[in-house]
Design an enzyme around this catalytic site. Sequence first.
Site, mmCIF file in Angstrom:
data_model
loop_
_atom_site.group_PDB
_atom_site.id
_atom_site.type_symbol
_atom_site.label_atom_id
_atom_site.label_comp_id
_atom_site.label_asym_id
_atom_site.label_seq_id
_atom_site.Cartn_x
_atom_site.Cartn_y
_atom_site.Cartn_z
ATOM 1 N N ASP A 54 34.344 44.037 53.958
ATOM 2 C CA ASP A 54 34.884 42.703 53.700
ATOM 3 C C ASP A 54 35.726 42.164 54.838
ATOM 4 O OD1 ASP A 54 36.653 44.818 52.966
ATOM 5 O OD2 ASP A 54 37.936 43.402 51.911
ATOM 6 N N HIS A 71 44.759 41.612 61.496
ATOM 7 C CA HIS A 71 45.067 40.451 60.655
ATOM 8 C C HIS A 71 45.615 39.285 61.472
ATOM 9 C CE1 HIS A 71 45.223 42.805 56.587
ATOM 10 N NE2 HIS A 71 44.374 43.356 57.450
ATOM 11 N N GLU A 115 37.881 46.173 50.474
ATOM 12 C CA GLU A 115 39.021 47.037 50.799
ATOM 13 C C GLU A 115 40.311 46.235 50.887
ATOM 14 O OE1 GLU A 115 42.218 48.605 52.850
ATOM 15 O OE2 GLU A 115 40.932 47.194 53.914
ATOM 16 N N GLU A 116 40.222 45.006 51.421
ATOM 17 C CA GLU A 116 41.419 44.196 51.619
ATOM 18 C C GLU A 116 42.041 43.745 50.302
ATOM 19 O OE1 GLU A 116 42.884 43.954 54.335
ATOM 20 O OE2 GLU A 116 41.410 44.257 55.926
#
Length: 403
Positions: free
Chosen positions: A91, A376, A149-150
Amino acid sequence: MVLTSLAPATVDLASIRLQIRTLQPQLVEWRRHLHQNPELGFREHRTAEFISQKLTAWGIEHQTGVAETGIVALITGTRSGPVLAIRADMDALPIQEQNQVPYRSQQDGVMHACGHDGHVTIGLGTAYYLSHHREAFAGTVKLIFQPAEEGPGGAKPMIAAGALQNPDVDGIIGLHLWNNLPLGTIGVRSGALMAAVELFRCTIQGKGGHGAIPQQTIDSIVVGAQVVTALQTIVARNVNPIDSAVVTVGEFHAGTAKNIIADSAHLAGTVRYFNPEYEGYFKQRIEQIIAGVCQSHGATYELDYHSLYPPVINHPEMADLVRSVAEAVVETPAGLVPECQTMGGEDMSFFLQAVPGCYFFLGSANPARDLAYPHHHPRFDFDEITLGMGVELFVRCVEKFLK
């Protein structure tokens, strides 16, 4: 923090076998396709279709739609043996990319800003190589392409859907491309690598009123400020100094005007720790502190506390396996980074709770090419040489575990 003061270690391409070096242009192509087409958690439909098409073309048995968008693939060697799983998350993040590169995201407000496009690519490269070299290992390799996962987390749903069964997995490995380490390095350690992640939100209810007549009110801002300060005593005075932990209040919202005492205040934050013995402790202690401060002022509160991921704990023998492989791929001792813990969290932790395994970091930053922005960040990118290194590491782990 990005370790931009560290120059990339010497990348000895001779340690990457010729067949994988030859695959490098294809790895870059796959990664850039994935980077241009990012998808958020549990929405990775095109990503899953891309993976499935490749696996089908290579004659690799696989199951789609596991935990909505996940894929589980099986590659069997020419002889019977144990089962090693390799996990790759798929993702992206809700970030608007700022990189001006030909392969920048084509999806407005969505970006692969954490390297998961590289993880999928390394998983595919490993699958391609192993499917053409089944004689090199005995047993089965199970490739787990995981969604979300995020957040909210795809590992638990995949485990619940049987990703570690049929056949049962004996060990699992995974890697994270890591811009906190320079290209040509590998971070691997036994025990805790990444922290548990717990989240909380709290509303403090006071009694609003005029800023000039405070005796008629219960000031929620004053109560909230004392709560924020008191919460810092948990790590300072309740946690063993040998153990690392963090309590962060990242949000504090209250008030509407300069001369109005706020009726309510809203706090939110996160808790991180490595030692699994602290599971449940921070929730209890945080509520004790909030309740005590509120009671002393006559305020009330509502607390919502949520445990997201447990700590990532590597099994000693599996960490030794990865470490021994890493020594053959990167320069030592400069290429190995044993103390590479981070308070970041990862739902790989659920796989590691279920079976012995090792999660490790593969250095991907190259400041000389302006490829060292942190994870990020809207300009996150990594040196693609690391893709071939990742495939080499996984292939060698397979050959050593399934010898």
